[in-house]
Design a protein around this motif. Sequence first.
Motif, short mmCIF file in Angstrom:
data_model
loop_
_atom_site.label_atom_id
_atom_site.label_comp_id
_atom_site.label_asym_id
_atom_site.label_seq_id
_atom_site.Cartn_x
_atom_site.Cartn_y
_atom_site.Cartn_z
N VAL A 101 32.54 40.69 32.81
CA VAL A 101 32.54 42.16 32.68
C VAL A 101 33.32 42.81 33.81
N SER A 102 33.29 42.24 35.02
CA SER A 102 34.06 42.84 36.11
C SER A 102 35.55 42.72 35.83
N GLN A 103 35.98 41.62 35.27
CA GLN A 103 37.39 41.44 34.94
C GLN A 103 37.81 42.42 33.86
N ILE A 114 36.49 45.44 33.34
CA ILE A 114 36.60 46.76 33.95
C ILE A 114 37.84 46.84 34.84
N ASN A 115 38.14 45.75 35.54
CA ASN A 115 39.32 45.74 36.41
C ASN A 115 40.60 45.94 35.61
N LEU A 138 40.84 47.80 32.99
CA LEU A 138 40.90 49.22 32.65
C LEU A 138 41.36 50.05 33.86
N ASP A 139 40.99 49.57 35.04
CA ASP A 139 41.22 50.32 36.28
C ASP A 139 42.40 49.82 37.06
N GLU A 167 44.24 51.53 40.07
CA GLU A 167 43.57 52.15 41.21
C GLU A 167 43.85 51.40 42.51
N VAL A 168 43.94 50.09 42.42
CA VAL A 168 44.23 49.27 43.59
C VAL A 168 45.44 48.41 43.27
N GLU A 169 46.42 48.41 44.13
CA GLU A 169 47.58 47.54 43.96
C GLU A 169 47.27 46.22 44.65
N ASP A 170 46.98 45.22 43.84
CA ASP A 170 46.59 43.92 44.37
C ASP A 170 47.82 43.05 44.52
N VAL A 171 48.24 42.78 45.73
CA VAL A 171 49.44 41.99 45.98
C VAL A 171 49.10 40.57 46.43
N SER A 172 47.82 40.22 46.35
CA SER A 172 47.43 38.88 46.77
C SER A 172 47.73 37.88 45.66
N ASN A 182 45.37 35.98 44.51
CA ASN A 182 43.99 35.56 44.22
C ASN A 182 43.81 35.11 42.78
#
Lengths: 283, 202
Positions: free
Chosen positions: B184-186, B188-189, B191-192, B195-200, B202
Amino acid sequence: MKNYIKFSLLLVFLLFTNGVNALEPGQSPPKRIYSIGDSITRAFDAYLPNDNPNLSWINGYFGFWQKVLGLPNINSHYQRIRSAYGRWGTSNVMNAFNGARMSDFSAMAANVSGNSTYVTTFLGANDICSASAMGIPSDEDFAGYFRNGMNELVNRLPSGATIYVAAIPDIEQVYQIGLTKDALGFVSCPIVWAIGDICQSMLSHSNEDVDRAYVTSRILSLNDTMKTIVANEYQNVGLFVYYTDVTNEAFTASEVSDIDCFHPSELGQKTISSKTWTAGPFN
Amino acid sequence: MLVIALASGATYFISNRDSEMNLLEMKLASWRARFEALENDLVLLRQQSLNKIAATTNVSDKSCEKSESKQTTADLSKTVKPKVSKSMRTGEQNSSKVLDDKSLDGLLSNGELEKALDSVRSDLDPEKRIRLITALTKLKESSVLQNSKQYEESDPEYLRSRIDRSIRILEVNRVFERELGIGVSQFINLLDSSEVEDVSNN
């Protein structure tokens, strides 16, 4: 008309002040965030299983879907910055990955955007949380990794940018809190740690008190290493460099994840955000 | 003199902005009316969905079949980009005052949430869709209930309530992993994701 005049005078006043959160002379507003960290910064297992970037102490946000689904609002640094300095011109970049160590710092710092004005670094927990205490790096090696990362930032960031270094948390508290939760019959944290192979240098069931005390002493030593290097080597580099040890302070059972008995929960992330902001340069 | 000049300039600037503000207010009023009409429709649809759930759907482990086309998070994020429109998001931010609990419940049971599911996975059958929306409703109810509790670190019942909430969240996550192939977190992520530019890596 009277309202227009009042507003105009207020606007003039603001033009000649630095706004609500005063900056040091030459310090840039922290509107372009670049976070460097590990699973704590990714808010791993903070509320939902896996990463919860909306709950990150530094990059977190509270948007439409968070409101619709009733998710927590932890008031991150990003949110505080937008509130204090305005939303225009902000950026929110995260370079944190689960399992990151201080040896990864230089590579992560090398990717920093040249217009970042606020870089946070929260690393070291995975250096402590090795398979055994023997895997914890020496002070000299750790210092070398730390300097490599800091030098990358100094070489790439614009003048006036801020670097904020956070101390390694007191992981022995996680052990004590886990026992508390276990004693209350809620969840067996020692079993969760064993099955998940979580931070065995501190949380292994075969550890004695003396083993945990040794690991705690290494945490203190590595934190002192970072603090000393920041104070002695990075105060006149054209940037604003700070260190805080509030992330090493006491925390509560509610501030530890109920999913893995290890990472900060959403309350833990909220506390980290609050404490580091209060202790930081922009409060 | 400089102060007067700046004040005059600001006054001129503000008076020109007035007309823009009036136009914006008209647009906001239009959005509010639209959402109020949508709210009424969604309440009706919600009741229909709940009736259908009660009649036909069992959300327990035994009745749900494992999804055959399980994809990784990376595959999903590459193949289907979230299509939650900017206008919807902007509209929601501007009209957040009218999004009271009733409106949000309406959105949760149908409407925008179905669109969000479609943006991640377009081939969901109706029963899967209902199970996922039910799971998200459960997530919201657990979250709202816990958030309403007074923080009392020394109270074992408070700590127990947090554990209970986490158990419900894990159940919701299992539903998502089974029906959608991601947690569920993935979801929502996705959809969002802006909001955060994830450059890792990970």
